[in-house]
Write a protein that holds these residues in place. Structure first.
Motif, PDB file in Angstrom:
ATOM      1  N   HIS A 165       0.654  -1.072  -0.314  1.00 19.72           N
ATOM      2  CA  HIS A 165      -0.221   0.051   0.095  1.00 19.72           C
ATOM      3  C   HIS A 165       1.071   1.100   0.100  1.00 19.72           C
ATOM      4  O   HIS A 165       2.170   1.494   0.463  1.00 19.72           O
ATOM      5  CB  HIS A 165      -0.550  -0.053   1.248  1.00 19.72           C
ATOM      6  N   GLY A 189       0.434   5.674   0.376  1.00 22.07           N
ATOM      7  CA  GLY A 189       0.232   6.843   0.402  1.00 22.07           C
ATOM      8  C   GLY A 189       0.453   7.734   1.651  1.00 22.07           C
ATOM      9  O   GLY A 189       2.142   7.780   1.318  1.00 22.07           O
ATOM     10  N   GLU A 234       1.636  10.795   4.146  1.00 25.14           N
ATOM     11  CA  GLU A 234       0.951  10.709   5.761  1.00 25.14           C
ATOM     12  C   GLU A 234       1.646  11.649   6.515  1.00 25.14           C
ATOM     13  O   GLU A 234       3.220  12.258   5.771  1.00 25.14           O
ATOM     14  CB  GLU A 234       1.885   9.721   6.191  1.00 25.14           C
ATOM     15  N   VAL A 241       5.829  10.499   1.513  1.00 22.05           N
ATOM     16  CA  VAL A 241       5.156   8.824   0.611  1.00 22.05           C
ATOM     17  C   VAL A 241       5.017   7.978   1.623  1.00 22.05           C
ATOM     18  O   VAL A 241       6.987   7.432   2.418  1.00 22.05           O
ATOM     19  CB  VAL A 241       5.361   8.857   0.216  1.00 22.05           C
ATOM     20  N   SER A 283      -1.173   4.677  -8.336  1.00 21.65           N
ATOM     21  CA  SER A 283      -1.683   4.435  -7.202  1.00 21.65           C
ATOM     22  C   SER A 283      -1.115   5.894  -5.952  1.00 21.65           C
ATOM     23  O   SER A 283      -2.855   6.515  -6.589  1.00 21.65           O
ATOM     24  CB  SER A 283      -0.396   3.959  -5.716  1.00 21.65           C
ATOM     25  N   LEU A 284      -0.602   6.949  -7.053  1.00 24.60           N
ATOM     26  CA  LEU A 284      -0.682   8.015  -6.150  1.00 24.60           C
ATOM     27  C   LEU A 284      -1.354   9.409  -6.682  1.00 24.60           C
ATOM     28  O   LEU A 284      -2.152  10.100  -6.857  1.00 24.60           O
ATOM     29  CB  LEU A 284       1.285   9.046  -6.244  1.00 24.60           C
TER      30      LEU A 284
END
Length: 505
Positions: A76, A78, A80, A115, A130-131
């Motif tokens: 995964h 994402g 943060e 990331v 994904s990003l």
């Protein structure tokens, strides 16, 4: 202009006529008194056994297979928020005051974000999809441009294979690894968009791998990374003060790769590291800087270090530094200071350094943790070939060739007399500006089988604690193939010691 050095570029021969002039002795067996030092004959097989034990002990410190493999499953990825001082943010905290957060603030208009990769493995193509945010990661030249800091969490992996990852300088990009960072056939480089870099607040992207993480770099190129700040000099590993002392060392495999213009190519603390067949060109501080770990540094080429030594070893480091070529360094080719552990420095080609070939300092090796310096070719240095200070214990200097230096071939100076033994056998020394061997402040020196090129009319071969017995030692170890132990700093009555060719037995 850099000075070239090769095995054929340094010639040694024994000037037998000059040695006879120094000794003033006939070919018959010699009998002599020993002032201020005690000499004794040693059996050659016993000394060979000690050297074999040192070799075996160093071999026993060899690295196991590092077993680096990516975790299964798709990771995964994402964004943060990055906190500079908060529970769980320890892996960012060292960079609060070294320029990272300042550089991030110039690019991100909001609270700094990073990331984060977690729970599996991911490639750059997969991460970009994904990003789906070009301000974070976008296509660039022959690969991708990353403009945010990136964190690889424990149990996760970033796989960069057969592509390039550029790290944007002006956005505070850095790779913070707590999982696995794997480069195969890849390029990892900073990129500044052709803008001039600030000299007031210098910053360049870097890679930081914390204890417990893994780094694999194979067949890859790393360019223009790191700057002279703590934990940010290039590719770095370390144990954080916030990590338990029992945390496993970082595991690092570097093979067949090229490092160009890094602040320090590899700065490895608390690591198990195998560095093989790689090239380090034009580093700023060090090419390889090792502290507290188990290492194998073999078959590498280091050319050009601007400020310090080619390889530095400190702390509890055990392993092998062998078959490397280290040329054109600002200080020593290899530097070992305040080190503990069985360590072999073997069959390296060291030259054109503006300091010493090998620098040893503040060491106390033991029979179970020896320092073995064997079979190295050292030449064209501005300092001594091998320079040691504050060294006791069990130091082995065996079968080295040292030539073309304006200082000493081998120099060991202790400010206070230390217990221990220096084994100095089988070395070939020539083209030396000062004395061949200087030893001061060590309890015992074992000599035999050394070959000297020089003019005894113009220079002493042996000085320091060996000067009073220079002619006796040369008679016993050069004219006759004996092995002698010299106990220094003792006042003994005049005694007779006879050496002849029976030592061959």
């Amino acid at each position: 202009m850099r000075q070239a050095i090769s095995h054929s570029g340094i010639r040694f021969r024994l000037l037998a006529g000059g040695l006879s002039l120094l000794l003033g002795l006939s070919a018959q067996a010699a009998s002599y008194a020993v002032p201020h030092a005690a000499l004794s004959l040693l059996p050659g097989d016993g000394q060979q056994a000690e050297v074999r034990h040192a070799r075996d002990t160093v071999a026993g410190a060899a690295l196991p297979d590092l077993g680096l493999s990516p975790p299964a499953g798709r990771a995964h990825v994402g964004l943060e928020t990055m906190f500079s001082s908060q529970q769980g943010s320890w892996y960012f905290e060292p960079f609060v005051n070294n320029g990272l957060f300042r550089a991030i603030a110039g690019y991100q208009a909001h609270h700094p974000q990073a990331v984060v990769i977690s729970g599996g493995s991911i490639t750059l193509d997969q991460m970009a999809a994904s990003l789906s945010d070009p301000r974070v990661l976008r296509r660039h030249k022959d690969g991708y441009l990353l403009s945010y800091p990136l964190v690889i969490a424990p149990g996760a992996a970033l796989l960069i294979e057969d592509t390039a990852l550029y790290l944007y300088t002006y956005s505070g990009t850095a790779l913070i690894n707590r999982g696995l960072l794997s480069l195969k056939g890849a390029t990892l480089s900073s990129w500044n968009g052709e803008q001039p870099q600030s000299t007031q607040d210098p910053y360049r992207p870097f890679v930081m791998a914390w204890a417990g993480s893994q780094v694999r770099i194979e067949g890859s190129r790393l360019l223009r990374l790191g700057y002279n700040a703590n934990l940010a000099r290039g590719i770095t590993t370390a144990l954080s003060t916030q990590q338990p002392a029992s945390t496993a060392p970082a595991r690092v495999l570097v093979r067949d790769s090229e490092f160009t213009d890094l602040s320090t190519g590899l700065e490895l603390q608390h690591a198990q590291a195998r560095i093989q067949g790689s090239r380090f060109n034009d580093q700023q501080q060090y090419a390889v800087d090792l502290r507290d770990g188990q290492v194998e540094v073999a078959g590498n080429q280091i050319r050009g270090v601007q400020n310090n030594s080619g390889v530095r070893v400190r702390g509890e480091v055990r392993g092998l530094i062998a078959g490397n070529q280290v040329l054109d360094t600002a200080k020593s080719a290899i530097e070992v200071v305040e080190q503990r552990g069985a360590l072999g420095i073997r069959q390296n080609l060291l030259g054109a350094s503006r300091g010493n070939g090998i620098l040893l300092g503040q060491l106390a090796p033991t029979q179970d943790q020896p320092l073995l310096v064997e079979g190295n070719l050292i030449g064209n240095t501005q300092g001594s070939g091998i320079d040691a200070s504050e060294v006791g214990g069990a130091l082995f200097l065996v079968d080295n060739q040292v030539g073309n230096t304006p200082e000493y071939a081998i120099s060991l100076r202790n400010t206070q007399r230390l217990s221990g033994s220096l084994v100095l056998t089988g070395n070939t020394l020539g083209g030396i500006g000062k004395a061949m061997v200087r030893v001061e402040g060590l309890e015992q020196i074992v000599l035999g089988g050394n070959r000297y090129q020089g003019s005894p009319v113009l220079q002493n071969f042996l000085i320091g604690d060996l000067l009073p017995v220079q002619s006796q030692v040369l008679e016993g170890t050069v004219r006759h193939p004996c092995l002698l132990r010299v106990r220094t700093g003792v006042a003994v009555p005049a005694t007779d010691l006879v050496v002849d060719d029976s030592c061959r037995g």
